[in-house]
Scaffold this motif. Sequence first.
Motif, PDB file in Angstrom:
ATOM      1  N   LEU A  40      -0.305   6.717   1.135  1.00 56.98           N
ATOM      2  CA  LEU A  40      -1.486   7.509   0.783  1.00 56.98           C
ATOM      3  C   LEU A  40      -1.785   8.527   1.880  1.00 56.98           C
ATOM      4  O   LEU A  40      -2.104   9.685   1.598  1.00 56.98           O
ATOM      5  CB  LEU A  40      -2.686   6.597   0.556  1.00 56.98           C
ATOM      6  CG  LEU A  40      -4.001   7.290   0.222  1.00 56.98           C
ATOM      7  CD1 LEU A  40      -3.891   8.089  -1.070  1.00 56.98           C
ATOM      8  CD2 LEU A  40      -5.128   6.275   0.140  1.00 56.98           C
ATOM      9  N   GLY A  41      -1.666   8.115   3.133  1.00 61.49           N
ATOM     10  CA  GLY A  41      -1.888   9.020   4.250  1.00 61.49           C
ATOM     11  C   GLY A  41      -0.904  10.176   4.272  1.00 61.49           C
ATOM     12  O   GLY A  41      -1.273  11.310   4.606  1.00 61.49           O
ATOM     13  N   GLU A  42       0.342   9.912   3.894  1.00 59.03           N
ATOM     14  CA  GLU A  42       1.347  10.983   3.836  1.00 59.03           C
ATOM     15  C   GLU A  42       0.961  12.028   2.783  1.00 59.03           C
ATOM     16  O   GLU A  42       1.113  13.226   3.010  1.00 59.03           O
ATOM     17  CB  GLU A  42       2.733  10.413   3.534  1.00 59.03           C
ATOM     18  CG  GLU A  42       3.288   9.546   4.652  1.00 59.03           C
ATOM     19  CD  GLU A  42       3.568  10.314   5.929  1.00 59.03           C
ATOM     20  OE1 GLU A  42       3.982  11.485   5.864  1.00 59.03           O
ATOM     21  OE2 GLU A  42       3.356   9.722   7.010  1.00 59.03           O
ATOM     22  N   TRP A  43       0.454  11.562   1.640  1.00 60.61           N
ATOM     23  CA  TRP A  43       0.000  12.505   0.608  1.00 60.61           C
ATOM     24  C   TRP A  43      -1.225  13.273   1.103  1.00 60.61           C
ATOM     25  O   TRP A  43      -1.330  14.480   0.914  1.00 60.61           O
ATOM     26  CB  TRP A  43      -0.333  11.780  -0.697  1.00 60.61           C
ATOM     27  CG  TRP A  43       0.872  11.422  -1.490  1.00 60.61           C
ATOM     28  CD1 TRP A  43       1.461  10.198  -1.579  1.00 60.61           C
ATOM     29  CD2 TRP A  43       1.653  12.296  -2.310  1.00 60.61           C
ATOM     30  NE1 TRP A  43       2.561  10.260  -2.409  1.00 60.61           N
ATOM     31  CE2 TRP A  43       2.692  11.530  -2.872  1.00 60.61           C
ATOM     32  CE3 TRP A  43       1.577  13.640  -2.633  1.00 60.61           C
ATOM     33  CZ2 TRP A  43       3.645  12.078  -3.738  1.00 60.61           C
ATOM     34  CZ3 TRP A  43       2.518  14.182  -3.490  1.00 60.61           C
ATOM     35  CH2 TRP A  43       3.532  13.392  -4.022  1.00 60.61           C
ATOM     36  N   ALA A  44      -2.174  12.578   1.741  1.00 59.89           N
ATOM     37  CA  ALA A  44      -3.398  13.226   2.218  1.00 59.89           C
ATOM     38  C   ALA A  44      -3.097  14.267   3.297  1.00 59.89           C
ATOM     39  O   ALA A  44      -3.777  15.297   3.370  1.00 59.89           O
ATOM     40  CB  ALA A  44      -4.365  12.173   2.759  1.00 59.89           C
ATOM     41  N   ASN A  45      -2.102  14.017   4.136  1.00 60.09           N
ATOM     42  CA  ASN A  45      -1.712  14.974   5.178  1.00 60.09           C
ATOM     43  C   ASN A  45      -0.788  16.068   4.661  1.00 60.09           C
ATOM     44  O   ASN A  45      -0.320  16.888   5.428  1.00 60.09           O
ATOM     45  CB  ASN A  45      -1.020  14.241   6.334  1.00 60.09           C
ATOM     46  CG  ASN A  45      -1.978  13.412   7.132  1.00 60.09           C
ATOM     47  OD1 ASN A  45      -3.150  13.729   7.234  1.00 60.09           O
ATOM     48  ND2 ASN A  45      -1.479  12.327   7.699  1.00 60.09           N
ATOM     49  N   GLU A  46      -0.515  16.028   3.366  1.00 63.93           N
ATOM     50  CA  GLU A  46       0.370  16.987   2.704  1.00 63.93           C
ATOM     51  C   GLU A  46       1.786  16.942   3.236  1.00 63.93           C
ATOM     52  O   GLU A  46       2.503  17.945   3.240  1.00 63.93           O
ATOM     53  CB  GLU A  46      -0.206  18.399   2.757  1.00 63.93           C
ATOM     54  CG  GLU A  46      -1.521  18.522   2.011  1.00 63.93           C
ATOM     55  CD  GLU A  46      -2.070  19.937   1.966  1.00 63.93           C
ATOM     56  OE1 GLU A  46      -1.458  20.862   2.553  1.00 63.93           O
ATOM     57  OE2 GLU A  46      -3.112  20.118   1.332  1.00 63.93           O
ATOM     58  N   SER A  47       2.216  15.765   3.699  1.00 65.41           N
ATOM     59  CA  SER A  47       3.613  15.590   4.093  1.00 65.41           C
ATOM     60  C   SER A  47       4.507  15.549   2.861  1.00 65.41           C
ATOM     61  O   SER A  47       5.677  15.910   2.927  1.00 65.41           O
ATOM     62  CB  SER A  47       3.777  14.290   4.885  1.00 65.41           C
ATOM     63  OG  SER A  47       3.028  14.343   6.068  1.00 65.41           O
ATOM     64  N   TYR A  48       3.942  15.054   1.769  1.00 58.49           N
ATOM     65  CA  TYR A  48       4.646  15.051   0.481  1.00 58.49           C
ATOM     66  C   TYR A  48       4.048  16.169  -0.357  1.00 58.49           C
ATOM     67  O   TYR A  48       2.843  16.377  -0.357  1.00 58.49           O
ATOM     68  CB  TYR A  48       4.439  13.738  -0.275  1.00 58.49           C
ATOM     69  CG  TYR A  48       4.906  12.486   0.405  1.00 58.49           C
ATOM     70  CD1 TYR A  48       6.054  12.460   1.177  1.00 58.49           C
ATOM     71  CD2 TYR A  48       4.205  11.301   0.253  1.00 58.49           C
ATOM     72  CE1 TYR A  48       6.482  11.293   1.786  1.00 58.49           C
ATOM     73  CE2 TYR A  48       4.633  10.126   0.845  1.00 58.49           C
ATOM     74  CZ  TYR A  48       5.772  10.131   1.609  1.00 58.49           C
ATOM     75  OH  TYR A  48       6.196   8.977   2.195  1.00 58.49           O
TER      76      TYR A  48
END
Length: 61
Positions: A40-48
């Motif tokens: 979820l954090g990766e999506w929130a940081n726009e890494s994905y």
Amino acid sequence: MKTTLSPTELNCPNCKKTIYWSEEYPYRPFCSHRCQLIDLGEWANESYRVPVTDENKEEWE
């Protein structure tokens, strides 16, 4: 040698641990709440990101 997983087995998308699609793993497809929050954090940081093609870019403008 690559092992074949049964339909009820899958690998956690984050840590790659083999889990089973059962009540034993309530955070499936993740192995734990921690792995779920990392994702979820990766999506929130726009890494994905979901790729946008020129064709559907016009729809967003």
